[in-house]
Write a protein that holds these residues in place. Structure first.
Motif, PDB file in Angstrom:
ATOM      1  N   LEU A  11       0.886  -1.064  -0.084  1.00  0.00           N
ATOM      2  CA  LEU A  11      -0.065  -0.027   0.082  1.00  0.00           C
ATOM      3  C   LEU A  11       0.760   1.118  -0.141  1.00  0.00           C
ATOM      4  O   LEU A  11       0.608   2.216  -0.863  1.00  0.00           O
ATOM      5  CB  LEU A  11      -0.989  -0.059   1.184  1.00  0.00           C
ATOM      6  N   THR A  12       1.859   1.363   0.609  1.00  0.00           N
ATOM      7  CA  THR A  12       2.974   2.177   0.639  1.00  0.00           C
ATOM      8  C   THR A  12       3.358   2.628  -0.723  1.00  0.00           C
ATOM      9  O   THR A  12       3.411   3.820  -1.207  1.00  0.00           O
ATOM     10  CB  THR A  12       4.225   1.971   1.555  1.00  0.00           C
ATOM     11  N   ARG A  13       3.860   1.425  -1.260  1.00  0.00           N
ATOM     12  CA  ARG A  13       4.687   1.803  -2.587  1.00  0.00           C
ATOM     13  C   ARG A  13       3.603   2.011  -3.638  1.00  0.00           C
ATOM     14  O   ARG A  13       3.750   3.014  -4.631  1.00  0.00           O
ATOM     15  CB  ARG A  13       5.237   0.359  -3.235  1.00  0.00           C
ATOM     16  N   ALA A  14       2.311   1.689  -3.550  1.00  0.00           N
ATOM     17  CA  ALA A  14       1.044   2.131  -4.465  1.00  0.00           C
ATOM     18  C   ALA A  14       0.947   3.433  -4.301  1.00  0.00           C
ATOM     19  O   ALA A  14       0.562   4.118  -5.050  1.00  0.00           O
ATOM     20  CB  ALA A  14      -0.163   1.201  -4.270  1.00  0.00           C
ATOM     21  N   GLN A  15       0.936   3.869  -2.997  1.00  0.00           N
ATOM     22  CA  GLN A  15       0.719   5.280  -2.610  1.00  0.00           C
ATOM     23  C   GLN A  15       1.765   6.316  -3.405  1.00  0.00           C
ATOM     24  O   GLN A  15       1.379   7.108  -3.823  1.00  0.00           O
ATOM     25  CB  GLN A  15       0.686   5.078  -1.180  1.00  0.00           C
ATOM     26  N   GLU A  16       2.987   5.754  -3.157  1.00  0.00           N
ATOM     27  CA  GLU A  16       4.045   6.558  -3.793  1.00  0.00           C
ATOM     28  C   GLU A  16       3.885   6.631  -5.428  1.00  0.00           C
ATOM     29  O   GLU A  16       3.970   7.615  -6.023  1.00  0.00           O
ATOM     30  CB  GLU A  16       5.480   5.904  -3.752  1.00  0.00           C
ATOM     31  N   ALA A  17       3.377   5.298  -6.064  1.00  0.00           N
ATOM     32  CA  ALA A  17       3.347   5.540  -7.496  1.00  0.00           C
ATOM     33  C   ALA A  17       2.245   6.378  -8.001  1.00  0.00           C
ATOM     34  O   ALA A  17       2.271   7.153  -8.641  1.00  0.00           O
ATOM     35  CB  ALA A  17       2.977   4.166  -7.999  1.00  0.00           C
ATOM     36  N   LEU A  18       1.150   6.369  -6.827  1.00  0.00           N
ATOM     37  CA  LEU A  18       0.059   7.260  -7.148  1.00  0.00           C
ATOM     38  C   LEU A  18       0.037   8.799  -7.185  1.00  0.00           C
ATOM     39  O   LEU A  18      -0.117   9.831  -7.811  1.00  0.00           O
ATOM     40  CB  LEU A  18      -1.235   7.180  -6.248  1.00  0.00           C
ATOM     41  N   GLU A  19       1.269   9.139  -6.073  1.00  0.00           N
ATOM     42  CA  GLU A  19       1.564  10.454  -6.186  1.00  0.00           C
ATOM     43  C   GLU A  19       2.408  10.959  -7.306  1.00  0.00           C
ATOM     44  O   GLU A  19       2.313  11.964  -7.812  1.00  0.00           O
ATOM     45  CB  GLU A  19       2.479  10.604  -4.642  1.00  0.00           C
ATOM     46  N   LEU A  20       3.071   9.910  -7.829  1.00  0.00           N
ATOM     47  CA  LEU A  20       4.052  10.062  -9.060  1.00  0.00           C
ATOM     48  C   LEU A  20       3.011  10.426 -10.125  1.00  0.00           C
ATOM     49  O   LEU A  20       3.493  11.477 -10.939  1.00  0.00           O
ATOM     50  CB  LEU A  20       4.652   8.936  -9.511  1.00  0.00           C
TER      51      LEU A  20
END
Lengths: 431, 347
Positions: free
Chosen positions: A140-149
């Motif tokens: 979820l953290t990494r998905a969150q980062e990708a969404l921010e990108l």
């Protein structure tokens, strides 16, 4: 080593596919093998994609490009030939091994987004990581980062049905980015979006690519999109790759009539840059020189004005006018530094022709073309710009197709159906 | 057997029935232990479910109401936001209410009241309070017509038969969706199962299992299963192929794609199939009575044989009430499938 290498790829649907491949290798045409009941979707495709490159495959619908991209990650098995991912041949590996390659090395973005409708945005973005077996918190953290990108912060808990098309495709992009693989396959990724959003997504992709440096294989039927995104472009027709080259090579040196007709309608002003049409600067004076030297140069060239550049660094300082030079000589000035007019029309060498018209119209002098270090690399006189345009028109009028679309590329792309093509297909025999 | 000398092409007689009969005899002889096992299992299941519905025990009422409490927490919007402790408390209180209901209804010697309450609450939680109210009225009418016990027997038969049909139909439907060969084989078999007059199934099952509820139940399973298979196959095939490709492209194994993508996306259509299965099972109830299944069907048959209109009408109305209730509950469950819910979310 190439990130992706295709070697003699064939995909034939229908019965007696192997016979069809053999006949194709012996020089049979697509129509010949159709008599066998076989449909040749991809014929003898070979290419290499280097790490960090955006490789665009473009062609009309039915040219085999979607089939080609699906062979690159083994969604469809090649009838013949090899696909090497980081040097590994994926044509002859077990299903489990193939799934491993897909998890680790290749992600994909789909034309119609292919999100899971019953999962939230962040769960969708985390899907690839879920499959990879990453534990919940981390994924979820990494998905969150990708969404921010991709600029979707704050949308994590929405469902896909609440998002616009462009946002859905951002989620698709985030899902592929979160997977952490180096190779990204994009199958008509922006074709289902409306033109303005499409342009925005293209810009975003280019911007992301400059920092992420993925290997991207991008499928499109839109030549303008291909030109805008592709480091190199492969043009496909009837299952075969007819040309591979940079945007400029495809435009200026089409491999055959098909490609030539294909690119005839491209808005060249959006592809060619100032660097492509500029001419050597004739009227240049040394910015550190005295007024007599400047006067001499200008008299020799019969110029009423000249660009002043640094002696060693060739940096553009501005422009000097004949009257000021004469006055400076009369006054006995030691240097022309005081009379350099810094208000000079200048453009960066990567500026598209489309963006040159306004500055060119405003500037009394030829436009100065500068590079990243503000060095003068050439000039674009108005007449050069106009004759460049005229030469496109010439190309168009000699071809057997309707007049060029003179509007912006957005107008040209204003096709609601993704399978429609922007450019005009060739008519009849083009040989 | 066809013997060439006895076969007269001008007056043909091919004894298909006899062959089937002899094959069937062989099957029943050979697989007797298996048939007995099935028969025992089904009749035991039926007996315990129907007696539980007619006369629920204390433990059952507690569990039933606790489950309803849990359902309320997950379905009612103003309860869903409660913290875990609050929801736990509701479940406990609901269980206590169940115990209270049991004591009270046993006292009044009217166990059906507790069950009506449970049915009505279920109707309320999955659908609306209005439907809960309808359930109270309609089920009370059934009891008032003197059909309660029979209705519960019929409900048990329908639920067990529909459950078995669904359990068989969904995997078969999935398999047919994945394999064109299976699909081609299964389709004519399903056509056969649906078009063969349902009563015909009763004959061999009666011979194999004897008088009672089991032959009726097995016939019901056979008759009710086809739409379950068809809807499941269709539902899986209709799932957007690009989404399935997305699963493959990210390296998901086939079973996981089935579980995470195909089944959730197909669920609304599969639920429509289950609805059909239940309706067909209900329509078999009367026929099942002809081979000895007790319940509303038996009452209809008795009404027919004695030409007693009131008996037939009252039992028939009870079947209608059950049909409406089951249909609405299953439809509401389909509406609560995650895919449907997610598509309805608006800020």
């Amino acid at each position: 080593m190439a990130a992706v290498r295709a070697e003699g790829l064939y995909k034939v649907f229908g019965r007696r596919a192997d016979v069809a491949v053999r006949q194709l290798k012996e020089g049979a045409s697509r129509d010949d093998v159709a008599k066998l009941g076989a449909t040749a979707a991809v014929i003898d495709a070979s290419f290499e994609v280097q790490p960090g490159e955006i490789f665009v495959v473009m062609g009309l619908s039915g040219s085999g490009k979607s089939t080609l991209i699906r062979m690159l990650n083994g969604l469809w098995e090649a009838t013949d030939g090899h696909v090497y991912i980081d040097g590994m041949d994926i044509a002859n590996i077990s299903d489990a091994r193939l799934r491993q390659v897909r998890k680790e090395k290749i992600s994909m973005v789909f034309q119609h987004f292919a999100l899971l409708p019953h999962r939230t945005v962040v769960q969708n973005a985390a899907y690839a990581l879920d499959i990879q077996g990453v534990d919940k918190e981390e994924r979820l953290t990494r998905a969150q980062e990708a969404l921010e990108l991709v600029g979707l912060r704050g949308w994590e808990d929405k469902y896909p049905s609440q998002l616009s098309g462009g946002m859905k495709q951002r989620v698709g992009l985030a899902r592929a980015l979160a997977a952490g693989s180096d190779i990204m396959l994009m199958d008509e990724a922006f074709s289902a979006l409306d033109p303005l959003i499409r342009r925005e997504m293209q810009d975003q992709l280019v911007q992301l690519q400059s920092s992420l440096n993925k290997t991207i294989i991008f499928i499109t039927h839109d030549l303008n999109e291909a030109m805008r995104l592709g480091d190199r472009i492969a043009v496909m027709r009837d299952g075969r790759i007819v040309q591979i080259g940079t945007a400029e090579e495809v435009l200026n040196d089409p491999a055959n009539d098909y490609v030539a007709q294909f690119v005839a309608d491209v808005d060249r002003t959006r592809v060619l840059t100032a660097a492509n049409v500029m001419e050597p600067a004739q009227y240049v004076v040394n910015a550190e020189a005295g007024p007599r030297e400047a006067q001499h140069t200008m008299r020799e060239r019969q110029a009423s004005a000249a660009f002043a550049v640094g002696r060693r660094d060739r940096k553009l300082h501005g422009v000097v006018h004949d009257k000021d030079v004469v006055n400076a000589v009369k006054r006995g000035d030691q240097s022309i530094a005081a009379i350099i007019d810094p208000n000079v029309g200048s453009v960066h060498q990567d500026t598209y022709l489309a963006d040159l018209f306004a500055p060119s119209a405003e500037s009394p002098l030829p436009l100065a073309v500068i590079d990243d270090e503000k060095r003068l690399v050439g000039v674009v006189p108005r007449v050069t710009l106009l004759s460049a345009m005229a030469s496109f028109v010439e190309v168009i009028h000699t071809g057997e197709h309707p007049p060029v679309n003179t509007g912006s590329p957005e107008d040209a792309e204003n096709e609601p159906t993704p399978d429609e093509v922007v450019v005009v297909p060739p008519r009849g025999g083009t040989a | 057997m066809i013997r060439a000398e006895s076969f007269d092409p001008l007056d043909p007689r091919i004894e298909v029935g006899k062959w089937v009969d002899s094959t069937f005899d062989w099957l029943t002889d050979t697989f007797e232990p298996v048939l007995n096992f099935i028969s025992d299992g089904l009749s035991t299941g039926y007996d315990s479910l129907s007696s539980a519905l007619r006369d629920p025990s204390l433990a059952m009422m507690i569990v039933l109401f606790a489950l309803l409490g849990w359902l309320a927490c997950s379905q009612l919007d103003n309860l869903r936001s409660l913290p875990a402790a609050g929801r736990g408390a509701i479940v406990v209180v609901a269980g206590a209410v169940g115990a209270g209901a049991h004591v009270l209804t046993t006292d009044l010697e009217a166990p059906f009241l507790g069950m009506i309450a449970a049915f009505a609450l279920l109707g309320w939680f999955v659908r609306s309070w209005l439907f809960g109210l309808f359930t109270v009225v309609a089920f009370y009418l059934v009891a008032a017509m003197g059909q309660w016990d029979r209705a519960m027997q019929t409900l048990s038969l329908v639920l067990i038969a529909a459950a078995i049909a669904t359990i068989l139909a969904i995997p078969l439907g999935v398999w047919a969706a994945k394999s064109p060969t299976v699909s081609q084989v299964v389709r004519p078999v399903l056509d056969f199962m649906q078009t063969m007059p349902a009563m015909v199934y009763l004959i061999p099952t009666l011979i194999a299992f004897g008088i009672g509820v089991v032959p009726g139940m097995i016939s019901t399973v056979i008759f009710a299963m086809p739409p379950g298979v068809r809807f499941t196959e269709l539902a899986i095939r209709q799932v957007d192929s690009e989404v399935v490709e997305a699963g493959q492209a990210f390296g998901s194994p086939p079973f996981r794609i089935l579980r995470q993508i195909q089944l959730p996306l197909a669920l609304p259509t599969i639920m429509a199939g289950i609805n059909q299965v239940i309706m067909l099972a209900l329509s078999m109830v009367v026929l099942a009575a002809m081979v000895g299944a007790s319940g509303l069907g038996l009452e209809v048959v008795a009404g027919l044989q004695g030409l007693q209109v009131p008996r037939g009408v009252e039992a028939g109305l009870a079947v209608v009430v059950l049909a409406i209730y089951l249909d609405r509950v299953v439809a509401a469950l389909a509406d609560r499938a995650p895919v449907v819910r997610a598509s309805r979310v608006r800020d």
